[in-house]
Design a protein around this motif. Structure first.
Motif, PDB file in Angstrom:
ATOM      1  N   LEU A  18       0.831  -1.243  -0.076  1.00  0.00           N
ATOM      2  CA  LEU A  18      -0.136  -0.009  -0.247  1.00  0.00           C
ATOM      3  C   LEU A  18       0.682   1.282   0.138  1.00  0.00           C
ATOM      4  O   LEU A  18       0.585   2.226  -0.682  1.00  0.00           O
ATOM      5  CB  LEU A  18      -1.082   0.074   1.097  1.00  0.00           C
ATOM      6  N   GLY A  19       1.938   1.098   0.838  1.00  0.00           N
ATOM      7  CA  GLY A  19       2.672   2.240   0.921  1.00  0.00           C
ATOM      8  C   GLY A  19       3.499   2.612  -0.678  1.00  0.00           C
ATOM      9  O   GLY A  19       3.773   3.631  -0.775  1.00  0.00           O
ATOM     10  N   ALA A  20       3.897   1.653  -1.063  1.00  0.00           N
ATOM     11  CA  ALA A  20       4.480   1.637  -2.405  1.00  0.00           C
ATOM     12  C   ALA A  20       3.508   2.425  -3.253  1.00  0.00           C
ATOM     13  O   ALA A  20       3.914   3.139  -4.331  1.00  0.00           O
ATOM     14  CB  ALA A  20       5.013   0.207  -3.168  1.00  0.00           C
ATOM     15  N   GLY A  21       2.166   1.734  -3.449  1.00  0.00           N
ATOM     16  CA  GLY A  21       1.348   2.339  -4.333  1.00  0.00           C
ATOM     17  C   GLY A  21       1.128   3.856  -4.128  1.00  0.00           C
ATOM     18  O   GLY A  21       0.762   4.621  -5.006  1.00  0.00           O
ATOM     19  N   ALA A  22       1.202   4.291  -2.718  1.00  0.00           N
ATOM     20  CA  ALA A  22       0.783   5.702  -2.395  1.00  0.00           C
ATOM     21  C   ALA A  22       2.073   6.517  -3.025  1.00  0.00           C
ATOM     22  O   ALA A  22       1.998   7.515  -3.471  1.00  0.00           O
ATOM     23  CB  ALA A  22       0.752   5.849  -1.038  1.00  0.00           C
ATOM     24  N   GLU A  23       3.172   5.973  -2.796  1.00  0.00           N
ATOM     25  CA  GLU A  23       4.251   6.561  -3.191  1.00  0.00           C
ATOM     26  C   GLU A  23       4.614   6.722  -4.766  1.00  0.00           C
ATOM     27  O   GLU A  23       5.160   7.524  -5.389  1.00  0.00           O
ATOM     28  CB  GLU A  23       5.594   6.149  -2.739  1.00  0.00           C
ATOM     29  N   ALA A  24       3.834   5.800  -5.390  1.00  0.00           N
ATOM     30  CA  ALA A  24       3.929   5.755  -6.841  1.00  0.00           C
ATOM     31  C   ALA A  24       2.997   6.921  -7.468  1.00  0.00           C
ATOM     32  O   ALA A  24       3.252   7.288  -8.594  1.00  0.00           O
ATOM     33  CB  ALA A  24       3.445   4.371  -7.267  1.00  0.00           C
ATOM     34  N   LYS A  25       2.330   7.548  -6.738  1.00  0.00           N
ATOM     35  CA  LYS A  25       1.470   8.433  -7.247  1.00  0.00           C
ATOM     36  C   LYS A  25       2.023   9.841  -7.587  1.00  0.00           C
ATOM     37  O   LYS A  25       3.033   9.950  -6.665  1.00  0.00           O
ATOM     38  CB  LYS A  25       0.386   8.969  -6.160  1.00  0.00           C
ATOM     39  N   THR A  26       1.830  10.148  -8.668  1.00  0.00           N
ATOM     40  CA  THR A  26       2.462  11.644  -8.910  1.00  0.00           C
ATOM     41  C   THR A  26       1.687  12.781  -8.526  1.00  0.00           C
ATOM     42  O   THR A  26       0.349  12.839  -9.045  1.00  0.00           O
ATOM     43  CB  THR A  26       3.142  11.604 -10.444  1.00  0.00           C
ATOM     44  N   LYS A  27       2.064  13.895  -7.808  1.00  0.00           N
ATOM     45  CA  LYS A  27       1.419  14.755  -7.288  1.00  0.00           C
ATOM     46  C   LYS A  27       1.832  15.969  -8.526  1.00  0.00           C
ATOM     47  O   LYS A  27       2.722  16.480  -8.689  1.00  0.00           O
ATOM     48  CB  LYS A  27       1.690  15.261  -5.879  1.00  0.00           C
ATOM     49  N   VAL A  28       0.573  16.600  -8.637  1.00  0.00           N
ATOM     50  CA  VAL A  28       0.670  17.848  -9.688  1.00  0.00           C
ATOM     51  C   VAL A  28       0.020  18.827  -8.924  1.00  0.00           C
ATOM     52  O   VAL A  28      -1.087  18.899  -8.522  1.00  0.00           O
ATOM     53  CB  VAL A  28      -0.201  17.446 -10.969  1.00  0.00           C
ATOM     54  N   THR A  29       0.997  19.873  -8.757  1.00  0.00           N
ATOM     55  CA  THR A  29       0.366  21.237  -8.181  1.00  0.00           C
ATOM     56  C   THR A  29      -0.217  22.189  -9.139  1.00  0.00           C
ATOM     57  O   THR A  29       0.344  22.354 -10.080  1.00  0.00           O
ATOM     58  CB  THR A  29       1.499  21.999  -7.229  1.00  0.00           C
ATOM     59  N   TRP A  30      -1.546  22.549  -8.832  1.00  0.00           N
ATOM     60  CA  TRP A  30      -2.240  23.221  -9.620  1.00  0.00           C
ATOM     61  C   TRP A  30      -2.740  24.518  -9.078  1.00  0.00           C
ATOM     62  O   TRP A  30      -3.135  24.490  -7.949  1.00  0.00           O
ATOM     63  CB  TRP A  30      -3.448  22.312  -9.983  1.00  0.00           C
ATOM     64  N   TRP A  31      -2.388  25.638  -9.994  1.00  0.00           N
ATOM     65  CA  TRP A  31      -2.984  27.017  -9.651  1.00  0.00           C
ATOM     66  C   TRP A  31      -4.200  27.292 -10.828  1.00  0.00           C
ATOM     67  O   TRP A  31      -3.987  27.311 -11.772  1.00  0.00           O
ATOM     68  CB  TRP A  31      -2.106  28.175  -9.614  1.00  0.00           C
ATOM     69  N   GLY A 321      15.570  27.655 -11.589  1.00  0.00           N
ATOM     70  CA  GLY A 321      16.410  26.730 -10.857  1.00  0.00           C
ATOM     71  C   GLY A 321      15.598  25.648 -10.173  1.00  0.00           C
ATOM     72  O   GLY A 321      16.240  24.744  -9.701  1.00  0.00           O
ATOM     73  N   ASN A 322      14.351  25.262 -10.792  1.00  0.00           N
ATOM     74  CA  ASN A 322      13.562  24.340 -10.101  1.00  0.00           C
ATOM     75  C   ASN A 322      12.561  23.972 -11.217  1.00  0.00           C
ATOM     76  O   ASN A 322      11.361  23.968 -10.839  1.00  0.00           O
ATOM     77  CB  ASN A 322      12.736  24.687  -8.815  1.00  0.00           C
ATOM     78  N   ALA A 323      13.079  23.834 -12.423  1.00  0.00           N
ATOM     79  CA  ALA A 323      12.077  23.339 -13.357  1.00  0.00           C
ATOM     80  C   ALA A 323      10.943  22.058 -13.078  1.00  0.00           C
ATOM     81  O   ALA A 323      11.668  21.177 -12.392  1.00  0.00           O
ATOM     82  CB  ALA A 323      13.074  22.997 -14.741  1.00  0.00           C
ATOM     83  N   VAL A 324       9.894  22.169 -13.481  1.00  0.00           N
ATOM     84  CA  VAL A 324       9.124  20.895 -13.549  1.00  0.00           C
ATOM     85  C   VAL A 324       9.875  19.765 -14.123  1.00  0.00           C
ATOM     86  O   VAL A 324      10.311  19.780 -15.251  1.00  0.00           O
ATOM     87  CB  VAL A 324       7.769  21.203 -14.352  1.00  0.00           C
ATOM     88  N   SER A 325      10.026  18.542 -13.465  1.00  0.00           N
ATOM     89  CA  SER A 325      10.704  17.531 -13.612  1.00  0.00           C
ATOM     90  C   SER A 325       9.927  16.760 -14.654  1.00  0.00           C
ATOM     91  O   SER A 325       8.734  16.508 -15.092  1.00  0.00           O
ATOM     92  CB  SER A 325      10.556  16.513 -12.349  1.00  0.00           C
ATOM     93  N   PRO A 326      10.735  16.087 -15.785  1.00  0.00           N
ATOM     94  CA  PRO A 326      10.168  15.047 -16.764  1.00  0.00           C
ATOM     95  C   PRO A 326       9.083  14.166 -16.166  1.00  0.00           C
ATOM     96  O   PRO A 326       8.072  14.007 -16.942  1.00  0.00           O
ATOM     97  CB  PRO A 326      11.412  14.398 -17.225  1.00  0.00           C
ATOM     98  N   GLU A 327       9.182  13.805 -15.135  1.00  0.00           N
ATOM     99  CA  GLU A 327       8.187  12.962 -14.606  1.00  0.00           C
ATOM    100  C   GLU A 327       6.896  13.483 -14.236  1.00  0.00           C
ATOM    101  O   GLU A 327       5.708  13.301 -14.795  1.00  0.00           O
ATOM    102  CB  GLU A 327       8.395  12.002 -13.237  1.00  0.00           C
ATOM    103  N   THR A 328       6.983  14.597 -13.540  1.00  0.00           N
ATOM    104  CA  THR A 328       5.802  15.511 -13.425  1.00  0.00           C
ATOM    105  C   THR A 328       5.193  15.958 -14.558  1.00  0.00           C
ATOM    106  O   THR A 328       3.955  16.030 -14.691  1.00  0.00           O
ATOM    107  CB  THR A 328       6.247  16.479 -12.390  1.00  0.00           C
ATOM    108  N   MET A 329       5.987  16.410 -15.515  1.00  0.00           N
ATOM    109  CA  MET A 329       5.526  16.943 -16.899  1.00  0.00           C
ATOM    110  C   MET A 329       4.809  15.970 -17.598  1.00  0.00           C
ATOM    111  O   MET A 329       3.893  16.216 -18.169  1.00  0.00           O
ATOM    112  CB  MET A 329       6.763  17.381 -17.478  1.00  0.00           C
ATOM    113  N   LYS A 330       5.240  14.884 -17.425  1.00  0.00           N
ATOM    114  CA  LYS A 330       4.384  13.612 -18.113  1.00  0.00           C
ATOM    115  C   LYS A 330       3.059  13.626 -17.660  1.00  0.00           C
ATOM    116  O   LYS A 330       2.099  13.467 -18.440  1.00  0.00           O
ATOM    117  CB  LYS A 330       5.037  12.456 -17.744  1.00  0.00           C
ATOM    118  N   ALA A 331       2.907  13.838 -16.234  1.00  0.00           N
ATOM    119  CA  ALA A 331       1.619  13.767 -15.666  1.00  0.00           C
ATOM    120  C   ALA A 331       0.960  15.177 -16.009  1.00  0.00           C
ATOM    121  O   ALA A 331      -0.353  14.940 -16.141  1.00  0.00           O
ATOM    122  CB  ALA A 331       1.813  13.672 -14.225  1.00  0.00           C
TER     123      ALA A 331
END
Length: 429
Positions: A18-31, A321-331
């Motif tokens: 369950l913990g691994a599944g939770a960690e696998a989620k990609t969080k996208v911050t939205w404004w 200095g803190n570009a959106v990561s490729p993983e997050t950009m995919k999401a």
């Protein structure tokens, strides 16, 4: 004891899974800056997205619309903070690019989720570009439209058999219709518009529509309303001022009051954005309207069909200095593609979805009144690409300072256009 140990081990493994599944989620911050009905609809769409995409979690925040939103985006991006994705008005893209606040999208990112230029109306797609680079993906086209009271137009002989207005094209015909629909004895106006405080945004939208219907240009090669464009601007502003001066539309009317005049039956027609369609739908459903209503594209009063337009779009900040990561950009791309493909849900807010497979589909073509004004997407006129135009810009300030007073008889159109030209020209220096 061994049995207990095996059970405990199984439980521990389950917890780890369950913990691994939770960690696998990609969080996208939205404004976003979506309030009212728009905000409620977008929140529902976010929930639906997360249900369809359990591996992505959207952390959404709604901020104040206008200058406060764009200022916060610019400040956050400059210090490497802010969202991964945000709503953005296409009319503000040039300013966002000039301040280094926006990150362009690559062709590979678009194709990774099956999006392409052919999926969008050309004017909308073009407005999302600066110097050949795509800085936002459109969600909709929104514009001003003409709301009308079917009962009053029918009584005046201005309603066709199809339930749509007739005889309104051409300034002479439109003026004649306003005169016919106005009844001073009963306190009824032919038209209500927002021409009072706190701002001149509505006056700008009508003015720009009438300017573009004359094939006029507000800004070109760094020159504001140069040559015959100034004369066309005076004609456009003078037409609006004439509606008010002749008593066909009331003076200095606030936004809420202009809408209330129409919904109460005290104005036969009303010019406003598509975003008030849900208001009308809700009032009609609650049996609080008292008349049959409709909405169509703003009439062609001059040489060609044209209507001011803007677009809600999705953009990604250029976080220093803190570009959106490729993983997050995919999401992020997954979010954008899902939102556009589910644009029929967004259409319930009155907007025209930007994604053509939605607007060309049977569900949208059956959606009323949206389908009755959907043609404006083909004749949409976005604000000039400039750092001084667009939502909450110096141009909107000039509309408040000069154009709105002219509409209300406090300035003549020629003086108002001259002062608008000077203020915007100064802002370009």
């Amino acid at each position: 004891m061994a049995r207990w140990t095996r059970a405990a081990a199984a439980s521990a493994l389950a917890m780890l899974a369950l913990g691994a599944g939770a960690e696998a989620k990609t969080k996208v911050t939205w404004w976003d800056f979506l309030s009212g009905g728009d905000g409620l609809r977008m929140k529902a769409m976010i929930q639906a997205f997360e249900k369809d995409n359990p591996d992505i979690e959207i952390d959404a925040t709604t901020l104040e619309w206008g200058i406060p939103f764009y200022t916060k985006v610019q400040t956050a991006a400059a210090i490497g903070q802010g969202p991964d994705i945000m709503t953005y008005a296409l009319s503000r893209i040039p300013l966002g690019v000039s301040t280094g606040s926006l990150r362009p999208f690559s062709d590979a990112e678009l194709s990774s989720v099956g999006l392409a230029a052919k999926d969008y109306v050309p004017s909308d797609w073009d407005a999302a570009h600066v110097d050949g680079k795509l800085y936002a993906v459109p969600l909709d086209i929104h514009s001003i439209i003409l709301y009308y009271n079917k009962d009053l137009l029918k009584k005046a002989g201005l309603l066709g058999d199809d339930g749509r207005p007739k005889g309104l094209d051409g300034l002479t015909n439109f003026d004649a219709a306003l005169a016919k629909l106005t009844d001073p004895a009963s306190g009824r106006y032919g038209l209500s518009i927002h021409d009072g405080q706190p701002d001149g945004s509505s006056v700008w939208r009508i003015f720009y529509t009438l300017l573009k219907q004359q094939s006029g240009t507000f800004l070109k090669d760094g020159k504001v309303l140069e040559g015959e464009n100034g004369t066309k601007a005076e004609t456009a502003l003078g037409a609006i001022a004439d509606w008010v001066g002749r008593g066909w539309a009331p003076k200095a009317t606030s936004y809420p009051a202009s809408l209330a005049l129409f919904t109460s039956g005290k104005a036969a027609m009303h010019v406003n954005g598509v975003w008030e369609v849900p208001t009308m739908v809700d009032l009609a459903k609650a049996d609080k309207l008292g008349f049959a209503w409709g909405a169509v594209q703003f009439p062609t009063l001059f040489d060609r069909p044209a209507t001011w337009a803007d677009s809600h779009a999705f953009a990604v900040p250029a976080r220093k200095g803190n570009a959106v990561s490729p993983e997050t950009m995919k999401a992020v791309m997954t979010v954008i593609a899902w939102m556009d493909r589910h644009g029929i849900d967004w259409a319930s807010a009155g907007h025209i979805p930007a994604y053509r497979p939605v607007t060309d589909g049977p569900a949208f073509l059956a959606l009323k009144p949206n389908a009755d004004y959907a043609g404006l997407a083909r004749t949409a006129e976005f604000d000039p690409k400039s750092t001084v135009t667009g939502v909450a810009s110096p141009t909107y300030d000039a509309a408040t300072n000069f154009m709105e007073p002219a509409v209300n008889g406090q300035l003549d159109a020629k003086s108002a256009i001259a002062q608008t030209r000077d203020q915007i020209q100064d802002a370009l220096q």
